[in-house]
Design an enzyme around this catalytic site. Sequence first.
Site, PDB file in Angstrom:
ATOM      1  N   ASP A 114      15.479  10.970 -27.810  1.00 47.12           N
ATOM      2  CA  ASP A 114      15.224  10.055 -28.923  1.00 47.12           C
ATOM      3  C   ASP A 114      15.344  10.872 -30.207  1.00 47.12           C
ATOM      4  OD1 ASP A 114      14.162   8.490 -30.922  1.00 47.12           O
ATOM      5  OD2 ASP A 114      12.377   7.887 -29.797  1.00 47.12           O
ATOM      6  N   GLY A 152      23.790   9.507 -30.020  1.00 42.71           N
ATOM      7  CA  GLY A 152      24.297   8.154 -29.777  1.00 42.71           C
ATOM      8  C   GLY A 152      25.498   8.217 -28.827  1.00 42.71           C
ATOM      9  N   TYR A 177      19.052  -0.735 -43.165  1.00 42.11           N
ATOM     10  CA  TYR A 177      20.228  -0.018 -42.647  1.00 42.11           C
ATOM     11  C   TYR A 177      21.087   0.501 -43.801  1.00 42.11           C
ATOM     12  CZ  TYR A 177      24.694   0.587 -40.184  1.00 42.11           C
ATOM     13  OH  TYR A 177      25.877   1.096 -39.680  1.00 42.11           O
ATOM     14  N   LYS A 231      21.785   4.446 -44.687  1.00 44.51           N
ATOM     15  CA  LYS A 231      23.159   4.991 -44.682  1.00 44.51           C
ATOM     16  C   LYS A 231      23.519   5.560 -46.051  1.00 44.51           C
ATOM     17  CE  LYS A 231      24.400   4.212 -40.404  1.00 44.51           C
ATOM     18  NZ  LYS A 231      24.379   5.344 -39.454  1.00 44.51           N
ATOM     19  N   GLY A 262      25.800   7.493 -25.878  1.00 43.93           N
ATOM     20  CA  GLY A 262      25.921   6.386 -24.926  1.00 43.93           C
ATOM     21  C   GLY A 262      26.604   5.184 -25.553  1.00 43.93           C
TER      22      GLY A 262
HETATM   23  N1  LIG Z   1      30.710   0.081 -35.398  1.00 49.28           N
HETATM   24  C1  LIG Z   1      30.712  -0.090 -36.694  1.00 49.28           C
HETATM   25  O1  LIG Z   1      31.259  -1.063 -37.231  1.00 49.28           O
HETATM   26  C2  LIG Z   1      30.051   0.924 -37.587  1.00 49.28           C
HETATM   27  C3  LIG Z   1      30.376   0.921 -38.945  1.00 49.28           C
HETATM   28  C4  LIG Z   1      29.776   1.856 -39.778  1.00 49.28           C
HETATM   29  C5  LIG Z   1      28.888   2.782 -39.261  1.00 49.28           C
HETATM   30  N2  LIG Z   1      28.593   2.745 -37.940  1.00 49.28           N
HETATM   31  C6  LIG Z   1      27.651   3.757 -37.430  1.00 49.28           C
HETATM   32  O2  LIG Z   1      28.256   4.466 -36.363  1.00 49.28           O
HETATM   33  C7  LIG Z   1      27.254   4.892 -35.435  1.00 49.28           C
HETATM   34  C8  LIG Z   1      27.588   4.448 -34.033  1.00 49.28           C
HETATM   35  O3  LIG Z   1      27.793   3.055 -34.018  1.00 49.28           O
HETATM   36  P1  LIG Z   1      28.373   2.274 -32.757  1.00 49.28           P
HETATM   37  O4  LIG Z   1      29.175   1.152 -33.298  1.00 49.28           O
HETATM   38  O5  LIG Z   1      28.985   3.215 -31.795  1.00 49.28           O
HETATM   39  O6  LIG Z   1      27.017   1.649 -32.176  1.00 49.28           O
HETATM   40  P2  LIG Z   1      26.446   1.608 -30.681  1.00 49.28           P
HETATM   41  O7  LIG Z   1      25.311   0.655 -30.698  1.00 49.28           O
HETATM   42  O8  LIG Z   1      27.564   1.381 -29.721  1.00 49.28           O
HETATM   43  O9  LIG Z   1      25.914   3.097 -30.480  1.00 49.28           O
HETATM   44  C9  LIG Z   1      24.708   3.558 -31.016  1.00 49.28           C
HETATM   45  C10 LIG Z   1      24.024   4.393 -29.958  1.00 49.28           C
HETATM   46  O10 LIG Z   1      22.829   4.958 -30.525  1.00 49.28           O
HETATM   47  C11 LIG Z   1      21.863   4.970 -29.470  1.00 49.28           C
HETATM   48  N3  LIG Z   1      20.501   5.077 -30.003  1.00 49.28           N
HETATM   49  C12 LIG Z   1      19.730   4.086 -30.527  1.00 49.28           C
HETATM   50  N4  LIG Z   1      18.522   4.560 -30.853  1.00 49.28           N
HETATM   51  C13 LIG Z   1      18.521   5.892 -30.527  1.00 49.28           C
HETATM   52  C14 LIG Z   1      17.559   6.927 -30.623  1.00 49.28           C
HETATM   53  N5  LIG Z   1      16.341   6.699 -31.143  1.00 49.28           N
HETATM   54  N6  LIG Z   1      17.906   8.166 -30.187  1.00 49.28           N
HETATM   55  C15 LIG Z   1      19.124   8.410 -29.665  1.00 49.28           C
HETATM   56  N7  LIG Z   1      20.080   7.462 -29.552  1.00 49.28           N
HETATM   57  C16 LIG Z   1      19.780   6.217 -29.979  1.00 49.28           C
HETATM   58  C17 LIG Z   1      22.071   3.653 -28.752  1.00 49.28           C
HETATM   59  O11 LIG Z   1      21.483   3.653 -27.463  1.00 49.28           O
HETATM   60  C18 LIG Z   1      23.598   3.571 -28.725  1.00 49.28           C
HETATM   61  O12 LIG Z   1      24.128   4.127 -27.560  1.00 49.28           O
HETATM   62  C19 LIG Z   1      25.927   4.315 -35.955  1.00 49.28           C
HETATM   63  O13 LIG Z   1      25.278   5.275 -36.744  1.00 49.28           O
HETATM   64  C20 LIG Z   1      26.387   3.158 -36.817  1.00 49.28           C
HETATM   65  O14 LIG Z   1      25.437   2.822 -37.789  1.00 49.28           O
HETATM   66  C21 LIG Z   1      29.145   1.843 -37.087  1.00 49.28           C
END
Ligand SMILES: NC(=O)c1ccc[n+]([C@@H]2O[C@H](COP(=O)([O-])OP(=O)(O)OC[C@H]3O[C@@H](n4cnc5c(N)ncnc54)[C@H](O)[C@@H]3O)[C@@H](O)[C@H]2O)c1
Length: 258
Positions: free
Chosen positions: A63, A12, A159, A163, A14
Amino acid sequence: MRFQGRCAVVTGGGGGFGKAFAEALAAEGCNVVLADVNQDRLEQNAAAINQAGGGKALAVVCDVTSGEAVQAMAAQAVESFGSLDILINNAGGSMGVPRDTIDQVKEDDWDRVVDLNFKGAFLCTRAAAGYMKKAGYGKIVNLSSITARMGGQLTPVQYVSAKGAVISFTRHVAQELGPFGINVNAVAPGIVLTGERLEKMWYGRKSEQQRQDYLDQIPLRRLGTPREISDAVLYLCSDQASFITGVTLDVNGGMFSA
Ligand SMILES: NC(=O)c1ccc[n+]([C@@H]2O[C@H](COP(=O)([O-])OP(=O)(O)OC[C@H]3O[C@@H](n4cnc5c(N)ncnc54)[C@H](O)[C@@H]3O)[C@@H](O)[C@H]2O)c1
């Protein structure tokens, strides 16, 4: 420079957290492999890190739900940087699926979200574990979520469940890999506005009053920042946390504590 010369895979890479984790690791001398399906964002994030002049960044389109793609990505990391020392299983999200009631959840939505958030962590851990066991060293950090602790006020059941599974997976794999010198932990963040996806969820689905009510449930009375989550993740990857394994660290301003 806690990570000088190490190699970290950040899935992730990106996305919002992925960028924050990779930048922070590279600033401490770590070479980073950013793995994501979003090629444009991946390349932008890697280019920014390479310009900053710390550890090197390599962008790999991957992926995480494909076992074959994940094995190839891990092999590329080792070929490029000589080892795979740190894995941050960060790719995830609720993929825009509706927050259906349980009697309405579509099987396909269930599979897609669980595969991304849970199977992805399994496949990447499987691919990294062989290299780490051989080296007798490794740090794995899995991204869970406050929703796994409390249920999802904003997020769908698929989700939340995935998690939660990440927390059990972390505990089990920590027990299995501990004898090989590998620490496996999780971080469960509260809401952090990492970009468009999260902003849509926070501003689009809640009125101002609902947002205030949510903040009132947080003892520190605010949302966290990417930096605050990154500090926790890097701590678990560092030698300061050498005797910590199998735990899920709640980083959420006190909204939930185990
Ligand atoms: N931001 C929050 O509030 C929050 C809170 C708790 C947990 N999280 C977790 O933190 C992590 C990152 O979240 P974020 O806020 O940076 O989200 P984000 O959407 O900015 O980043 C997620 C990234 O995962 C990539 N992705 C999606 N499907 C994919 C695949 N099949 N293979 C590879 N990459 C893939 C997306 O392209 C994206 O760049 C996630 O696991 C999310 O569930 C986020």
